[in-house]
Every structure is written in C-alpha cells, then in structure tokens.
Design an enzyme around this catalytic site. Structure first.
Site, PDB file in Angstrom:
ATOM      1  N   CYS A   1       0.737  -1.163   0.148  1.00  0.00           N
ATOM      2  CA  CYS A   1       0.015  -0.046   0.012  1.00  0.00           C
ATOM      3  C   CYS A   1       0.805   1.270   0.092  1.00  0.00           C
ATOM      4  O   CYS A   1       0.392   2.285  -0.116  1.00  0.00           O
ATOM      5  CB  CYS A   1      -0.796   0.058   1.142  1.00  0.00           C
ATOM      6  SG  CYS A   1      -2.140  -1.274   1.082  1.00  0.00           S
ATOM      7  N   ILE A   2       2.150   1.070   0.038  1.00  0.00           N
ATOM      8  CA  ILE A   2       2.892   2.407   0.067  1.00  0.00           C
ATOM      9  C   ILE A   2       3.741   2.469  -1.105  1.00  0.00           C
ATOM     10  O   ILE A   2       4.354   1.719  -1.698  1.00  0.00           O
ATOM     11  CB  ILE A   2       4.082   2.421   1.154  1.00  0.00           C
ATOM     12  CG1 ILE A   2       3.328   2.067   2.637  1.00  0.00           C
ATOM     13  CG2 ILE A   2       4.771   3.781   1.355  1.00  0.00           C
ATOM     14  CD1 ILE A   2       2.304   2.854   2.976  1.00  0.00           C
TER      15      ILE A   2
END
Lengths: 157, 103
Positions: B102-103
C-alpha cells in the site's frame, strides 16, 4: 481492473493527533497519488500535530481509551506505555518500508498533493504559518476546502 | 494472453505487465513506454535499471520509497517522469510485476 483514476479527485481530512489517527489518512492519500488521482490533505484540530514543526516528530500511539490496543486501561496509563507501543509500531512500520510521519507527509507533498492547515484550528491554538513545516501549501477556511474538494470525494479521518 | 512487442510474441497479463521478466528487452521497454505516452530519457533509464536490478536481487518490485532512496531520482521527479501512477508505470516499462503493498 484497468480503471482510469487520473480524472478522480479525493480530499482527505485528518482530525486526530495520535499515530493511529494520522497514518490511515496519509496512506490513503499517498496511495491515491500513486494511482494518478488528484489529492488534497486538510489537517484540522489535533491532526495539525502532523504538520506542526514542534510536534511532528513526537506523535504517539494512544494507549488509553483505545480498545484496539487490547491492553487494560489501567495498564495503558502506566508511564512509558505509550512510548513503548509507539516504538514497537514504528519498528514494525520501518520493516514494512512505511516512512515516519514527518518523512511521509513530505513525501506526499512531493507527489504533488496539496497540504493544508485548518484556519479555525490555527486561530484556536494560536498558531502561525511559521509553526508549520515549510511545504504546507496554505492555511485555509472550511469554505476554501469545500471549493477545492468540489466534484471529488471527501474522506474524514 | 500474448501481445506483439518489438516484433516478438510476448506473454502479458490483462493489465499489460510482462508475465516473464526474462522476456524483457530495451526495445520492449521503449515500446511499452510509447504505449503509456512516455519517451524514455536517461533519467527514466536510471529508474528502470534500478528496478530491474532490485527485482533480480529481492524477487520483489521496489516501492516508490525504495526507488527514490536508491536510484538518485526523487519523489517529485518520479511523478514527472511517470505521470499518472509512477510505481505502476515504471514497473510495467521495466518488465517487473505490478508492485504489491500500500505504500
């Protein structure tokens, strides 16, 4: 699968000052930019701690009144508990390549997202433009925020 | 599914990422980039070369943060070089899988 998100816009409001109150909004904002969406971040109330020079480095996990921590409140109030929980969480996040809050907000700014502070809170806490990290794009009113967010999604955290 | 890239039949997934990273070549990178509306410069190649090297070493596609910390190209420039989704577009051009996480 191949949805074009580059025409989408999202404006996220970050209103809390705890580690677990700030990170989700940052992760959502960064992820939205990574998909090509237009992004604005609006920091209000204790959320301003995330862009305040004095507090940005010292954001902690709330160990009291936080059922998600799964520790009894009476343990949560012990000196050092919040620091310990924060330390453990930061360590885990570093392992997962998640940046610290100061680095993360700057990174999100560098992706091209707008970073704004809430005028009402700034007045209430007696803050100034100089209180904030340099890359804050402006101190704006609620009306300004809605104008900026118009036509897109708004998420309150 | 397969598609023709640089005059070769190449296996790609439904989003256009190469299924086999070994199928990649510089000519293929140029062609995928063109489809994405990007003309590759030396700065793009810096990112692509790092991504391929990192993928070969770790077995994972690097995150934006890992790219910007190690390739000499910072976040601002990444978004300029690969507009509209830098990690995904750079991975596609570099012939490595779509980044997960998610980053």
């Amino acid at each position: 699968m191949a949805v074009d998100l580059t025409k989408e816009k999202i404006s996220l409001i970050i209103s809390q000052g705890s580690l677990e109150g700030i990170y989700p909004g940052l992760i959502m904002a960064n992820g939205a930019r990574a998909e090509g969406m237009e992004v604005n971040l609006f920091f209000t109330f204790f959320g301003l701690d995330a862009i305040n020079k004095k507090t940005q480095e010292h954001i902690k996990v709330a160990t009291v009144g936080n059922p998600g921590m799964h520790i009894p409140t009476l343990v949560g109030i012990l000196p050092g508990m919040s620091g310990l929980a924060t330390h453990m969480m930061n360590k885990k996040m570093e392992e997962l390549d998640i940046p610290s809050i100061p680095e993360f907000v700057e990174m999100i700014h560098d992706t091209g997202a707008g970073i704004y502070a809430c005028q009402a809170t700034v007045d209430m806490f007696g803050l100034k433009k100089e209180s904030f990290v340099d890359y804050v794009d402006g101190i704006i009113t609620v009306g300004d925020f809605y104008e900026m967010a118009a036509g897109g999604h708004i998420v309150f955290t | 599914m397969t598609t023709t890239l640089a005059n070769k039949e190449i296996e790609v997934n439904e989003e256009g990422f190469l299924v086999n990273s070994e199928d990649w070549s510089k000519e293929i990178a140029v062609e995928i980039a063109k489809q994405e509306g990007i003309e590759l410069s030396d700065r793009h190649w810096l990112v692509i070369d790092f991504m391929r090297k990192d993928f070969q070493e770790t077995g994972k596609s690097p995150t934006i943060r890992r790219i910007t910390k190690n390739s000499g190209v910072d976040t601002k420039e990444m978004y300029k070089l690969f507009p509209g989704g830098p990690a995904k577009k750079a991975a596609k051009i570099a012939g490595v899988p779509k980044p997960v996480g998610c980053i």
